[in-house]
Design a protein around this motif. Structure first.
Motif, PDB file in Angstrom:
ATOM      1  N   MET A   1       0.831  -1.202   0.000  1.00  0.00           N
ATOM      2  CA  MET A   1       0.000   0.000   0.000  1.00  0.00           C
ATOM      3  C   MET A   1       0.869   1.257   0.000  1.00  0.00           C
ATOM      4  O   MET A   1       0.577   2.234  -0.704  1.00  0.00           O
ATOM      5  CB  MET A   1      -0.896  -0.013   1.242  1.00  0.00           C
ATOM      6  CG  MET A   1      -1.875   1.156   1.313  1.00  0.00           C
ATOM      7  SD  MET A   1      -3.182   1.016   0.097  1.00  0.00           S
ATOM      8  CE  MET A   1      -4.097   2.520   0.456  1.00  0.00           C
TER       9      MET A   1
ATOM     10  N   THR B   1       0.838   4.066  -2.978  1.00  0.00           N
ATOM     11  CA  THR B   1       0.480   5.461  -2.683  1.00  0.00           C
ATOM     12  C   THR B   1       1.528   6.420  -3.226  1.00  0.00           C
ATOM     13  O   THR B   1       1.199   7.487  -3.769  1.00  0.00           O
ATOM     14  CB  THR B   1       0.326   5.649  -1.158  1.00  0.00           C
ATOM     15  OG1 THR B   1      -0.667   4.755  -0.668  1.00  0.00           O
ATOM     16  CG2 THR B   1      -0.064   7.080  -0.831  1.00  0.00           C
TER      17      THR B   1
ATOM     18  N   ALA C   1       1.433   6.442  -7.132  1.00  0.00           N
ATOM     19  CA  ALA C   1       0.239   7.100  -7.672  1.00  0.00           C
ATOM     20  C   ALA C   1       0.425   8.601  -7.846  1.00  0.00           C
ATOM     21  O   ALA C   1      -0.338   9.239  -8.578  1.00  0.00           O
ATOM     22  CB  ALA C   1      -0.955   6.826  -6.757  1.00  0.00           C
ATOM     23  N   GLN C   2       1.439   9.182  -7.191  1.00  0.00           N
ATOM     24  CA  GLN C   2       1.667  10.626  -7.295  1.00  0.00           C
ATOM     25  C   GLN C   2       2.376  11.016  -8.587  1.00  0.00           C
ATOM     26  O   GLN C   2       2.428  12.192  -8.943  1.00  0.00           O
ATOM     27  CB  GLN C   2       2.506  11.114  -6.096  1.00  0.00           C
ATOM     28  CG  GLN C   2       1.964  10.711  -4.738  1.00  0.00           C
ATOM     29  CD  GLN C   2       0.516  11.096  -4.548  1.00  0.00           C
ATOM     30  OE1 GLN C   2       0.131  12.234  -4.809  1.00  0.00           O
ATOM     31  NE2 GLN C   2      -0.299  10.144  -4.097  1.00  0.00           N
TER      32      GLN C   2
ATOM     33  N   LEU D   1      -1.902  -2.338  -6.334  1.00  0.00           N
ATOM     34  CA  LEU D   1      -3.118  -2.393  -5.524  1.00  0.00           C
ATOM     35  C   LEU D   1      -3.998  -3.575  -5.925  1.00  0.00           C
ATOM     36  O   LEU D   1      -4.609  -4.235  -5.059  1.00  0.00           O
ATOM     37  CB  LEU D   1      -3.892  -1.086  -5.660  1.00  0.00           C
ATOM     38  CG  LEU D   1      -3.223   0.142  -5.029  1.00  0.00           C
ATOM     39  CD1 LEU D   1      -3.917   1.423  -5.466  1.00  0.00           C
ATOM     40  CD2 LEU D   1      -3.224   0.037  -3.504  1.00  0.00           C
TER      41      LEU D   1
ATOM     42  N   SER E   1      -8.979   0.339   2.216  1.00  0.00           N
ATOM     43  CA  SER E   1      -8.210   1.537   1.832  1.00  0.00           C
ATOM     44  C   SER E   1      -7.589   1.353   0.459  1.00  0.00           C
ATOM     45  O   SER E   1      -7.529   2.296  -0.344  1.00  0.00           O
ATOM     46  CB  SER E   1      -7.116   1.808   2.870  1.00  0.00           C
ATOM     47  OG  SER E   1      -7.680   2.105   4.130  1.00  0.00           O
ATOM     48  N   ALA E   2      -7.125   0.127   0.178  1.00  0.00           N
ATOM     49  CA  ALA E   2      -6.531  -0.150  -1.136  1.00  0.00           C
ATOM     50  C   ALA E   2      -7.578   0.004  -2.239  1.00  0.00           C
ATOM     51  O   ALA E   2      -7.282   0.527  -3.324  1.00  0.00           O
ATOM     52  CB  ALA E   2      -5.930  -1.547  -1.157  1.00  0.00           C
TER      53      ALA E   2
ATOM     54  N   ARG F   1     -10.248   1.948  -2.192  1.00  0.00           N
ATOM     55  CA  ARG F   1     -10.515   3.383  -2.376  1.00  0.00           C
ATOM     56  C   ARG F   1      -9.404   4.051  -3.181  1.00  0.00           C
ATOM     57  O   ARG F   1      -9.678   4.870  -4.064  1.00  0.00           O
ATOM     58  CB  ARG F   1     -10.669   4.066  -1.009  1.00  0.00           C
ATOM     59  CG  ARG F   1     -11.981   3.751  -0.303  1.00  0.00           C
ATOM     60  CD  ARG F   1     -12.212   4.680   0.873  1.00  0.00           C
ATOM     61  NE  ARG F   1     -11.211   4.500   1.914  1.00  0.00           N
ATOM     62  CZ  ARG F   1     -11.323   3.640   2.912  1.00  0.00           C
ATOM     63  NH1 ARG F   1     -12.385   2.845   2.984  1.00  0.00           N
ATOM     64  NH2 ARG F   1     -10.380   3.565   3.844  1.00  0.00           N
ATOM     65  N   GLU F   2      -8.161   3.701  -2.893  1.00  0.00           N
ATOM     66  CA  GLU F   2      -7.039   4.292  -3.630  1.00  0.00           C
ATOM     67  C   GLU F   2      -7.058   3.854  -5.091  1.00  0.00           C
ATOM     68  O   GLU F   2      -6.816   4.653  -5.998  1.00  0.00           O
ATOM     69  CB  GLU F   2      -5.718   3.887  -2.969  1.00  0.00           C
ATOM     70  CG  GLU F   2      -4.471   4.447  -3.635  1.00  0.00           C
ATOM     71  CD  GLU F   2      -4.349   5.965  -3.524  1.00  0.00           C
ATOM     72  OE1 GLU F   2      -3.468   6.523  -4.197  1.00  0.00           O
ATOM     73  OE2 GLU F   2      -5.135   6.572  -2.765  1.00  0.00           O
TER      74      GLU F   2
ATOM     75  N   ARG G   1      -9.722   5.766  -6.865  1.00  0.00           N
ATOM     76  CA  ARG G   1      -9.278   7.143  -7.106  1.00  0.00           C
ATOM     77  C   ARG G   1      -8.320   7.207  -8.298  1.00  0.00           C
ATOM     78  O   ARG G   1      -8.420   8.105  -9.142  1.00  0.00           O
ATOM     79  CB  ARG G   1      -8.583   7.686  -5.856  1.00  0.00           C
ATOM     80  CG  ARG G   1      -8.228   9.158  -5.940  1.00  0.00           C
ATOM     81  CD  ARG G   1      -7.305   9.575  -4.827  1.00  0.00           C
ATOM     82  NE  ARG G   1      -6.011   8.923  -4.934  1.00  0.00           N
ATOM     83  CZ  ARG G   1      -5.050   9.312  -5.787  1.00  0.00           C
ATOM     84  NH1 ARG G   1      -5.259  10.348  -6.597  1.00  0.00           N
ATOM     85  NH2 ARG G   1      -3.895   8.689  -5.832  1.00  0.00           N
ATOM     86  N   ILE G   2      -7.402   6.239  -8.361  1.00  0.00           N
ATOM     87  CA  ILE G   2      -6.447   6.212  -9.477  1.00  0.00           C
ATOM     88  C   ILE G   2      -7.189   6.017 -10.793  1.00  0.00           C
ATOM     89  O   ILE G   2      -6.922   6.717 -11.784  1.00  0.00           O
ATOM     90  CB  ILE G   2      -5.406   5.091  -9.265  1.00  0.00           C
ATOM     91  CG1 ILE G   2      -4.466   5.459  -8.117  1.00  0.00           C
ATOM     92  CG2 ILE G   2      -4.616   4.838 -10.546  1.00  0.00           C
ATOM     93  CD1 ILE G   2      -3.522   4.341  -7.721  1.00  0.00           C
TER      94      ILE G   2
END
Length: 588
Positions: A538, A542, A545-546, A558, A573-574, A576-577, A580-581
Motif C-alpha cells: 500500500m 500510494t 500514484a503521485q 493495488l 483503503s486499497a 478506495r485508492e 481514485r487512481i
C-alpha cells in the motif's frame, strides 16, 4: 382672415422639411427591416435590391451599408461593397466604420496596392486624430508586415495631438516583432510625468506570457532613473514587481516613499504590500509591512502589521524575525485575553522550531505561559513540542520537566517516547498504548504498529526500533533510516520485517519517497509472508500514484494486494485508492 391664412401656410411650409425627413427615416427603417427579413430566409437578391434602394436614397446610411456587406459576402461578391463605401465617404469622409470596412475588404481581395493608397488616404482626411493611425497600422501589420505598420505609427507620433497613446501601440508592435528593448523604449515614452498610461502599461506587462524580464528590466531602468518624476518611479516599482524584480522594486519603493507625503506614502505601501502578496513577492511584502509599521500610530494597526510581518517572515524562513514580530504583537494585547493566549502559543511554537534555540529561555517561556494560562487548550501540544525540541538539544531533564502536570494526548505520547530512551525500550510499550486516547487516526496507527513491534522484539531489535523512532521524532529521519538499514542484518526475519516497515513509514512521512520505496520493496521481496507486507504494498502504491509515469504500476500493485489478501484490514483503503487512481486516469 387673409393674414391669418398666410400665417398658417407659413407654419405648414416650415414644418414640411422636418416631416419629410421623419418620413424618409421611417421609410429607410422599414426597408432595412424588409431587407433583414429577406436575408433571414436566404433571398439575397431581393435583399440586395432593397438595400441598394436605401443607399441610393441615403448614401450615408450606416445600417444600409453594413447590411449590404453581409448580403454581398453571403453571395460571394464582397468586392462590390467598395463602390457604396466610396459614395458613403463622399458624404461623410471622417466616418471610421466605412474606412475600416474598405481596408478589410481590400485585404480579403488581396489588393495590397490599393490597400496602401486607401490607408494613407484615411489618415490624410484627419491627420491629427489618433484612431486612423491605430486602425491602419493594425491592418497594415496583418497584410503588409510590421515595417509598414511602424511607418504609419511613426508618422502618427509626429502629427497627432496624443503621441503617447500611439507610443504604446508602437511598443506593442516592436514586441510582436521580437524587439523587447525597442518595446521598452516606446512604452517608457508613453508614460507622462504624472504617470499617464501607467495602468495600460501595467496591464500589458501583466499579460506577457514569456520573456517578461527582457522587457521589464530595461523598462524599469528607463522609468526608474533619477531624472524621472515620483509618479514615473512609482510606476517603475510596480512594473518591477510585475516582472519579478524584487530587489529593484524595493530600491525604487524606498526612493519613492521618501518623497511622498505621509498619507500618499501609506497608500502606496498598502497597495504595494497587497500586490506583493498576490504575486508571492515575499521579500517585497515584508519590506512594505516593515515600512508601514514604522509610520503607524495606533496600537491595533501596529499589532496587525506585526502579525503580517511574522507570517511573511515565516514564509521566507526567517524564524528569528517572525518571533520578534510575534512578541511585539503580544505586548499590545490585554493580559489573559484569548487573543494574547493564542499569539503567545504561536511565539513558543516558533521559538521551539528555530534553527538555534536557547533551551533555558524556551523553558521559561513555557513556564510563563502555564502561569498565565493554566487551563489553555494549547498547553498539551505546546508542552509536547517544547519537550521534543529539548530532547533534540540533549536537555533530557528539561524535556521531562516541561511535561510534568500537563494532561492530554500529545504530552502522554511524549512521555511514552521519553520512556523509549532506556536500556530496555520494551517497557515503554504500555506507555505507548496508554497514550492512544485522543490521538489522530494516522498517529494512533503508527503508535500501535510501534507497540506491536516492541512486543515481539528482542532486546536488540527493540533498541534499534526505539533508536530509529527517537531519531526521527527529534528531527533526524534520514539518520533513522540509515540506522535501520545498517542495523537490521543481525536480527531475525520477523524483526527485520517490522523494522523495514517502520523505516518505510519514517521515510514516507519525512518526504523521502525514494528511501520509502526501497525499504518497502526489501520487505516485500525478502519477507513476502510477513504481516507487514500489505502495508508495504500500500505504501509503494500510494507513492507511485503521485507520479503519472508510475501510476499504472501503482494500480497493478493495488490490484495484486486486493486479490492476494482479500481479507486483510488494509484492503478497503486499497480499494478506495485504486478507485481514485482509475477515476484520475480516465478523467472522470
Amino acid at each position: 382672415m387673409v393674414a391669418g391664412a398666410a400665417v398658417v401656410l407659413t407654419l405648414v411650409a416650415g414644418a414640411m422639411p422636418g416631416s419629410l425627413a421623419a418620413q424618409a427615416g421611417a421609410n429607410e427603417s422599414q426597408k432595412l427591416r424588409q431587407a433583414a427579413a429577406l436575408e433571414s430566409v436566404g433571398d439575397y437578391d431581393q435583399a440586395e435590391r432593397v438595400l441598394r434602394e436605401v443607399l441610393e436614397a441615403n448614401p450615408a446610411s450606416t445600417g444600409g451599408l453594413f447590411a449590404l456587406e453581409r448580403v454581398l459576402r453571403a453571395a460571394g461578391r464582397i468586392e462590390e461593397i467598395l463602390e457604396p463605401v466610396d459614395r458613403f465617404l463622399e458624404v461623410d469622409p471622417r466616418a471610421a466604420g466605412p474606412w475600416y470596412l474598405k481596408l478589410r475588404v481590400l485585404v480579403e481581395t488581396g489588393d495590397t496596392g490599393r490597400l496602401q493608397e486607401e490607408g494613407w488616404a484615411w489618415i490624410d482626411v484627419d491627420p491629427e486624430s489618433v484612431d486612423p493611425y491605430r486602425e491602419v497600422a493594425r491592418v497594415f501589420e496583418r497584410a503588409l508586415g510590421p515595417d509598414e505598420a511602424l511607418a504609419v505609427l511613426a508618422r502618427g507620433l509626429e502629427h497627432t495631438d496624443s503621441p503617447e497613446s500611439l507610443a504604446l501601440e508602437v511598443g506593442d508592435l516592436r514586441l510582436r516583432a521580437g524587439d523587447p528593448q525597442g518595446a521598452a523604449r516606446e512604452w517608457a515614452r508613453a508614460v507622462g510625468p504624472a504617470g499617464e498610461q501607467g495602468s495600460a502599461l501595467l496591464r500589458r506587462v501583466s499579460q506577457l506570457q514569456g520573456g517578461r524580464e527582457e522587457v521589464v528590466t530595461p523598462l524599469v531602468e528607463l522609468l526608474g532613473s533619477d531624472d524621472r518624476t515620483v509618479a514615473q518611479r512609482r510606476l517603475a516599482a510596480q512594473l518591477a514587481l510585475e516582472g519579478g524584480l524584487q530587489d529593484e522594486a524595493i530600491a525604487l519603493s524606498e526612493s519613492v516613499v521618501d518623497e511622498l507625503d505621509p498619507p500618499a506614502a501609506r497608500a502606496f505601501l498598502t497597495d504595494l504590500a497587497r500586490r506583493a502578496e498576490d504575486r508571492r513577492a515575499d521579500r517585497l511584502a515584508l519590506w512594505a509591512y516593515d515600512s508601514l509599521r514604522s509610520t503607524s500610530t495606533t496600537d491595533s494597526e501596529v499589532r496587525a502589521l506585526n502579525l503580517r510581518i511574522a507570517e511573511t517572515a515565516l514564509i521566507l524562513g526567517d524564524t528569528a524575525r517572525a518571533v520578534e514580530a510575534r512578541r511585539a504583537a503580544v505586548g499590545d494585547l490585554p493580559e489573559g485575553s484569548p487573543e494574547r493566549r493564542r499569539t503567545l502559543a504561536q511565539v513558543i511554537r516558533l521559538e521551539a522550531g528555530r534553527e538555534t534555540v536557547d533551551t533555558d529561555e524556551l523553558r521559561r517561556s513555557l513556564a510563563r505561559y502555564r502561569s498565565e494560562f493554566p487551563e489553555a487548550p494549547e498547553l498539551d501540544a505546546l508542552a509536547a513540542e517544547v519537550s521534543t525540541r529539548l530532547q533534540a538539544e540533549g536537555d533530557m531533564e528539561g524535556a521531562v520537566a516541561v511535561l510534568d502536570g500537563v494532561q492530554g494526548p500529545r504530552s502522554a505520547l511524549e512521555r511514552a517516547f521519553l520512556s523509549l530512551d532506556s536500556e530496555d525500550p520494551r517497557a515503554a510499550r504500555a506507555d505507548l498504548l496508554q497514550s492512544l486516547d485522543g490521538l489522530s487516526a494516522d498517529r494512533a496507527t503508527e503508535v500501535i504498529a510501534l507497540a506491536q513491534l516492541l512486543g515481539a522484539a528482542t532486546l536488540e531489535g527493540s533498541q534499534l526500533a526505539a533508536g530509529a523512532t527517537l531519531m526521527s521524532h527529534r528531527g533526524d529521519p534520514r539518520g533513522a533510516v540509515t540506522l535501520i538499514r545498517e542495523g537490521r542484518a543481525d536480527l531475525g526475519g520477523e524483526e527485520q520485517a517490522g523494522l523495514l516497515a517502520l523505516g518505510g513509514r519514517i521515510a514516507a512521512t519525512s518526504g523521502d519517497p525514494v528511501s520509502a520505496v526501497d525499504l518497502y520493496t526489501a520487505l516485500i521481496e525478502e519477507f513476502p509472508a510477513a504481516p507487514e507486507t500489505p502495508e508495504a504494498m500500500m505504501g509503494i502504491a500510494t507513492i507511485w500514484a503521485q507520479d503519472p509515469g508510475t501510476v499504472d504500476d501503482a494500480a497493478r500493485m493495488l490490484e495484486d494486494l486486493i486479490l492476494s489478501r482479500p481479507n486483510n484490514p488494509i484492503v478497503p483503503s486499497a480499494r478506495r485508492e485504486l478507485d481514485r487512481i482509475r477515476r484520475g486516469v480516465t478523467g472522470s
